[in-house]
Scaffold this active site. Structure first.
Site: not given
Ligand code: ZN
Length: 523
Positions: A286-287, A290, A316
């Site tokens: 997830h990170e 980003h 997101e």
């Molecule tokens: Zn996030």
């Protein structure tokens, strides 16, 4: 609007952001702001990752002093004069500007307005109310007593309504709040999208729950040495295209991504659980989503307000594309499971691929948003959106929230919290005064599914993943989304990339197909 076609990861074909002397003057002011806030961000990163606990007060004072200096620079009337001048020329067609130049002026205007529209006294009132509110929220949560938080939240809601008035809006005060995080999106548009998503999801969930297929999660639990998990994570983030020469990975209590005024220094943090293998994996992927977004914004935008992601929702969408569309897919694990198994040969069976895939995708209605699966997650968000919208409209009172929360949980997810700690008190957001933020999590899921469909039209994503190949997908994201930074607002970006406006049907089809297959359900 003109279209500039760029290719490659660090493309410098565009020259500077602008050769227009007035815009260059704006850039001189802007660079100071970006440098100052970048320096403050280093202090915040250090606070989360390195700082000893007794350093809290010194650091809070350093940040407060710098925030004051930054604010003085942000409200410099010369920036306002320059903006008015350039906007006047634009309106009279006296100059012709590129998309990048127009996007840049719009971004500077947006930041200037946000810094100048709220009176200083109001900013101080809100800071005090939210600082007290956060303490009260923590206490209310640990004592499981919503009434301790009630007067504070009432005050914060009242101030938030004033904030919307100061910021200004066309149709509804909630528009002003939403616009802080998702520029250009309105409450009425969101209501239309969320209503159709909610109705579809509740029906899908009912069918999945009626399925005879049960998913066993045992494979995820056991003793997984932290150092080995970190080694695996390092290999994985490199494969996903995270450039460690322009970033670093550390441990922190809550995983996050942070950057310092441009894509050449974008850091991520991870939290590892020694007894559960999928936790660190999911949050790391997830990170990384980003971080790769931030790193791939063109280097020309470093030290300017065009650097970074355009909105929380689009940000997101990238993290959730990586985490869910890629990192919870079967083709991805066909390639990665044997590698994971070789790191943890004592814990994981060689033939565990399908068990692992099902376990990380198990659908279970739960009380807590942060641990929710892909199907039920959005229902947690829609519930919060409906409640915060009603609060801002004055349709419900703060004291009604615990009951309202339980009723909506029961209606949408079929489960009800026994305590407010597991209900209305679970998230910190409202105590911070952040209203209009929650919807961006679901917007991320919806944008991600819509982008994913477009990518599939142009690339054989499954074949690439099974072959252990991610670069083509990352370059597609760069080409179409990442390189642009803040040039295009979310509505414009989605239209440019997919040829239509935000449409929740892509997400709905995606979960029907994936989970229908997994649970043996026909939709
Ligand atoms: Zn996030």
């Amino acid at each position: 609007m003109g279209i500039i076609i760029l290719s490659g990861r660090y493309n410098n074909a565009m020259g500077n952001i602008s050769r227009n002397p007035k815009i260059q003057k704006l850039l001189t002011f802007d660079r100071q702001l970006v440098d100052l806030s970048g320096a403050m961000t280093v202090l915040s990163w250090d606070q989360e990752v390195n700082m000893p606990k007794e350093g809290v007060e010194l650091r809070a004072n350093q940040l407060a002093t710098l925030a004051g200096i930054l604010h003085e620079h942000q409200v410099n009337p010369k920036i306002g004069e320059l903006l008015t001048d350039i906007e006047g020329e634009l309106a009279s067609d006296a100059v012709e500007l590129s998309d990048v130049e127009r996007g840049y002026i719009r971004q500077i205007r947006r930041d200037f307005d946000q810094a100048t529209k709220l009176p200083q006294v109001f900013v101080e009132d809100l800071a005090l109310a939210t600082s007290k509110g956060q303490q009260a929220w923590q206490q209310a949560r640990s004592e499981n007593s919503f009434s301790l938080f009630t007067p504070h939240l009432e005050r914060i809601v009242a101030l938030t309504k004033s904030k919307a008035e100061y910021l200004g809006y066309v149709d509804s005060p909630y528009d002003a709040l939403l616009d802080q995080f998702e520029p250009g999106l309105t409450e009425s548009e969101l209501l239309r999208i969320f209503n159709s998503l909610r109705e579809a999801t509740v029906k899908i969930l009912e069918k999945l729950q009626a399925s005879n297929v049960t998913v066993n999660e045992d494979i995820l639990h056991g003793e997984f040495p932290v150092a080995t998990q970190e080694m695996f994570a390092r290999e994985l983030v490199g494969w996903l295209g995270y450039n460690l020469d322009a970033g670093r990975q550390d441990l922190s209590a809550h995983p996050f991504t942070i950057s310092f005024g441009g894509g050449r220094d974008v850091r991520i943090t991870t939290r590892v659980k020694h007894d559960q293998i999928d936790y660190a994996m999911g949050s790391t992927i997830h990170e990384t989503g980003h971080a790769v977004y931030e790193q791939q914004v063109q280097a020309e935008f470093d030290r300017s307000s065009l650097a970074g992601g355009v909105s929380l929702g689009i940000h997101e969408s990238q993290s959730r594309y990586f985490e869910n569309q890629i990192g919870r897919s079967l083709p991805f694990w066909r390639f990665w499971y044997p590698k994971l198994q070789s790191y943890f040969s004592d814990q994981l069976p060689t033939d565990g691929l399908m068990d692992y895939y099902r376990a990380i995708n198990k659908v279970t209605p739960s009380l807590i948003r942060t641990g929710a699966d892909e199907v039920t997650y959005n229902l947690h968000i829609i519930l919060r959106f409906e409640i915060e919208r009603a609060l801002i409209k004055g349709e419900v009172q703060v004291a009604d929230l615990p009951d309202l929360w339980r009723a909506k949980m029961k209606e949408y997810l079929g489960v009800e919290p026994e305590t407010d700690k597991d209900g209305v008190l679970q998230d910190v957001h409202w105590s911070h005064g952040t209203f209009g933020y929650f919807p961006t999590y679901t917007l991320g899921n919806l944008y991600a599914a819509q982008f994913a469909q477009k990518i599939r039209e142009q690339l054989d994503v499954d074949a690439l993943l099974e072959a252990g190949e991610f670069d083509a997908i990352r370059l597609w994201l760069n080409e179409n989304i990442h390189q642009w930074g803040k040039v295009y607002y979310p509505v414009e970006l989605v239209q440019r990339v997919t040829g239509e406006s935000l449409n929740p049907d892509y997400f709905i089809s995606y979960i029907k197909q994936k989970y229908g297959e997994m649970y043996g359900v026909e939709f």
